[in-house]
Scaffold this active site. Structure first.
Site, PDB file in Angstrom:
ATOM      1  N   HIS A  39      82.603-103.397 -42.873  1.00  0.00           N
ATOM      2  CA  HIS A  39      84.035-103.070 -42.952  1.00  0.00           C
ATOM      3  C   HIS A  39      84.607-102.769 -41.559  1.00  0.00           C
ATOM      4  CE1 HIS A  39      83.257-102.430 -47.306  1.00  0.00           C
ATOM      5  NE2 HIS A  39      82.130-101.921 -46.847  1.00  0.00           N
ATOM      6  N   SER A  73      96.356-113.688 -16.765  1.00  0.00           N
ATOM      7  CA  SER A  73      97.729-113.711 -17.258  1.00  0.00           C
ATOM      8  C   SER A  73      98.661-114.091 -16.118  1.00  0.00           C
ATOM      9  CB  SER A  73      98.111-112.331 -17.791  1.00  0.00           C
ATOM     10  OG  SER A  73      99.516-112.204 -17.851  1.00  0.00           O
ATOM     11  N   LYS A 105      94.787-108.635 -16.350  1.00  0.00           N
ATOM     12  CA  LYS A 105      94.221-109.234 -17.553  1.00  0.00           C
ATOM     13  C   LYS A 105      93.043-110.164 -17.303  1.00  0.00           C
ATOM     14  CE  LYS A 105      96.297-109.501 -21.321  1.00  0.00           C
ATOM     15  NZ  LYS A 105      95.747-109.118 -22.611  1.00  0.00           N
ATOM     16  N   GLU A 144      89.023-117.903 -28.093  1.00  0.00           N
ATOM     17  CA  GLU A 144      90.125-117.873 -29.054  1.00  0.00           C
ATOM     18  C   GLU A 144      90.447-119.290 -29.522  1.00  0.00           C
ATOM     19  OE1 GLU A 144      93.414-115.229 -27.547  1.00  0.00           O
ATOM     20  OE2 GLU A 144      91.932-114.930 -25.976  1.00  0.00           O
ATOM     21  N   GLN A 188      90.576-145.523 -45.132  1.00  0.00           N
ATOM     22  CA  GLN A 188      90.539-145.783 -43.691  1.00  0.00           C
ATOM     23  C   GLN A 188      90.777-144.520 -42.861  1.00  0.00           C
ATOM     24  OE1 GLN A 188      92.075-149.512 -41.919  1.00  0.00           O
ATOM     25  NE2 GLN A 188      93.744-148.252 -41.163  1.00  0.00           N
ATOM     26  N   LYS A 232      87.798-142.053 -40.713  1.00  0.00           N
ATOM     27  CA  LYS A 232      87.176-142.088 -39.387  1.00  0.00           C
ATOM     28  C   LYS A 232      87.889-141.201 -38.380  1.00  0.00           C
ATOM     29  CE  LYS A 232      87.101-146.369 -40.253  1.00  0.00           C
ATOM     30  NZ  LYS A 232      87.042-146.225 -41.738  1.00  0.00           N
TER      31      LYS A 232
HETATM   32  N1  ARG Z   1      89.683-150.615 -41.815  1.00  0.00           N
HETATM   33  C1  ARG Z   1      89.183-150.468 -43.132  1.00  0.00           C
HETATM   34  C2  ARG Z   1      88.641-149.059 -43.372  1.00  0.00           C
HETATM   35  O1  ARG Z   1      88.399-148.395 -42.444  1.00  0.00           O
HETATM   36  C3  ARG Z   1      88.093-151.455 -43.363  1.00  0.00           C
HETATM   37  C4  ARG Z   1      88.093-152.075 -44.720  1.00  0.00           C
HETATM   38  C5  ARG Z   1      89.287-152.861 -44.934  1.00  0.00           C
HETATM   39  N2  ARG Z   1      89.305-153.508 -46.164  1.00  0.00           N
HETATM   40  C6  ARG Z   1      90.461-153.965 -46.693  1.00  0.00           C
HETATM   41  N3  ARG Z   1      90.400-154.574 -47.770  1.00  0.00           N
HETATM   42  N4  ARG Z   1      91.589-153.712 -46.100  1.00  0.00           N
HETATM   43  O2  ARG Z   1      88.467-148.612 -44.489  1.00  0.00           O
END
Ligand code: ARG
Length: 467
Positions: A157, A278, A284, A291, A323, A326
């Protein structure tokens, strides 16, 4: 820009709409994996009798030439205007080989291609993430060793609880990072399934030896269902969860360092090289980098939440929404590696102020020792707790602590006290009195530290032997 599906349309796509769907700026990071997957696919086609040996040989040579060309001249892909990494590679291949290059995509879909690329990417990048976390453990073990038998208060706590070894606190954070590293093993195991042969959704019409493909690409199994495989990004969610959890742990460590190095606590001093000043207040010395780590943890959690939200409404099979995975995963990966590294530097360069820490670990937080002392003299624990609680309350009100009591004072509270109490109420006696393997007992902490070092070394050996 020619697309992979231009035959279906009589006009060029709208430029803005095409730009909206383009993923090359993000997925070019998969170039090595895309080529690796395509090399294996070309060989699998030849094994199935779909490609002649000569064509397969030319395609593999062409793909490897593209790999080297991009490695040598990254601008080749950075400046390219293709829709995605798969289109880039295919265009380059056809430019090199003409019609032979056009045979590579036989029986294959980008839906499975992007899945195999991303899985291959994670299989090789997760060990790098784990290495960054191992660096953090390393820094904590270094601090644990420097601290030796130094003591500090532990908190529940955010109120002083019981004295513990500074090394025990370091190992506490290290234990969480060890779990994180193991969690990434799980994430890696989930990514470890080979999706090629799934086609766009229904499977492929060619006699592809998927077990051979899995083995060649370093996967330990093949996916079970082509529909599931085309839209399955659970392995991305698991990766993002592992990233978010690790970021939460790094954030908590950062928070501890920020608090414990503040003027109010002052147990540690952060190194000037990891502090900022600062622009207005000349005195400071701020822990900005830590942070920022705390702040980025919020984003990592948002990334996981965002991805789960993207998945939840999707109909079965591949959908373009996928998509987005990624950009999220690359950002989570970069952020985690960066934060782990910066935090490791901040931890490694901390200076302990043992006197300040010990002072804070003395006083009323030894009340449990007082109770345990009475238990040792035969009192029931609940009674002993009552007595120690009353002493604590009165001392607190008077602004004093246990060290101000004479033997007569002690005995006024309870006749079971004797001169032994003076030896029991030091922070050193308190840590010594804890006995269990997971406790702050100095011998147990030394053993735990050695065990953590051993675990780390064994993992490193394992990683090196699989390279
Ligand atoms: N750029 C697409 C992805 O990252 C790849 C697959 C694309 N397939 C499609 N039918 N547009 O998911």
């Amino acid at each position: 820009m020619a697309t992979l599906y231009s035959g279906r349309f009589s006009i060029e796509p709208d430029a803005e709409v095409f730009g909206h769907g383009r993923s090359l700026p993000v997925d070019r990071r998969l170039i090595e994996d895309d080529i690796t997957g395509s090399v294996a696919w070309a060989r699998a086609l030849a094994r199935a009798g779909v490609l002649s040996e000569a064509d397969a040989h030319a395609i593999v040579g062409g793909l490897e030439a593209i790999r080297l060309a991009v490695r040598g001249t990254p601008s080749l892909i950075i400046d390219a205007t293709d829709e995605d990494v798969h289109s880039f590679v295919e265009r380059e291949l056809v430019a090199r080989l003409g019609d032979t290059g056009k045979r590579l995509h036989t029986g294959r879909s980008r839906n499975e291609q992007v899945s195999v690329d991303f899985r291959l990417y994670l299989l090789r990048r997760i060990p790098v993430v784990q290495q960054a976390l191992a660096g953090l453990i390393e820094a904590l073990l270094h601090q644990a060793e420097l601290a030796g038998r130094a003591v500090m208060p532990s908190y529940t706590h955010l109120r002083r609880a019981q004295p513990v070894l500074v090394a025990h606190v370091c190992l506490s954070h290290a234990s969480a990072f060890r779990r994180d590293i193991e969690r990434f093993d799980t994430a890696r195991a989930e990514a470890d399934a080979m999706p090629l042969g799934s086609g766009a959704i229904a499977g492929t019409a060619y006699d592809i030896d998927v077990d051979w493909l899995a083995e060649t690409l370093g996967f330990s199994r093949v996916v079970a269902n082509s529909i599931d495989a085309s839209g399955d990004r659970d392995f991305v969610a698991t990766f993002l969860y592992a990233c978010a959890m690790a970021m939460v742990h790094i954030s908590r460590l950062a928070e501890d360092v920020i608090i414990l190095s503040s003027e109010e606590f002052g147990f540690f001093e952060i190194h000037d090289s990891v502090a900022t000043g600062s622009s207005l207040m000349p005195q400071k010395k701020n822990p900005d980098p830590l942070e920022l780590v705390r702040g980025k943890a919020g984003k990592a959690i948002g990334t996981l939440t965002g991805w789960l939200t993207t998945l939840k409404g999707l109909p079965l099979g591949y959908n373009k929404d996928l998509q987005e995975d990624k950009a999220l995963a690359f950002d989570a990966e970069d952020s985690l590696i960066g934060c782990a590294s910066v935090t490791a530097t901040a931890v490694r360069t901390l200076t302990l102020r043992p006197d300040v820490a010990r002072q804070a670990a003395s006083g009323l937080l030894l009340a449990t020792e007082v109770a345990d002392y009475l238990v040792g003299r035969g009192l029931p624990f609940r009674t002993a707790h009552e007595v120690s609680g009353r002493i604590s309350r009165e001392l607190y009100a008077a602004g004093r602590d246990f060290s101000s009591l004479s033997l007569e004072d002690w005995q006024r509270y309870h006749e079971a006290f004797d001169a032994g109490i003076f030896r029991a109420i030091t922070p050193e006696a308190a840590v010594e009195a804890r006995l269990t393997p997971q406790s702050t007992n100095p011998a147990q902490v030394a053993r735990a530290l050695a065990a953590m070092r051993e675990w780390l070394a064994a993992r490193e050996l394992e990683v090196r032997s699989t390279k």
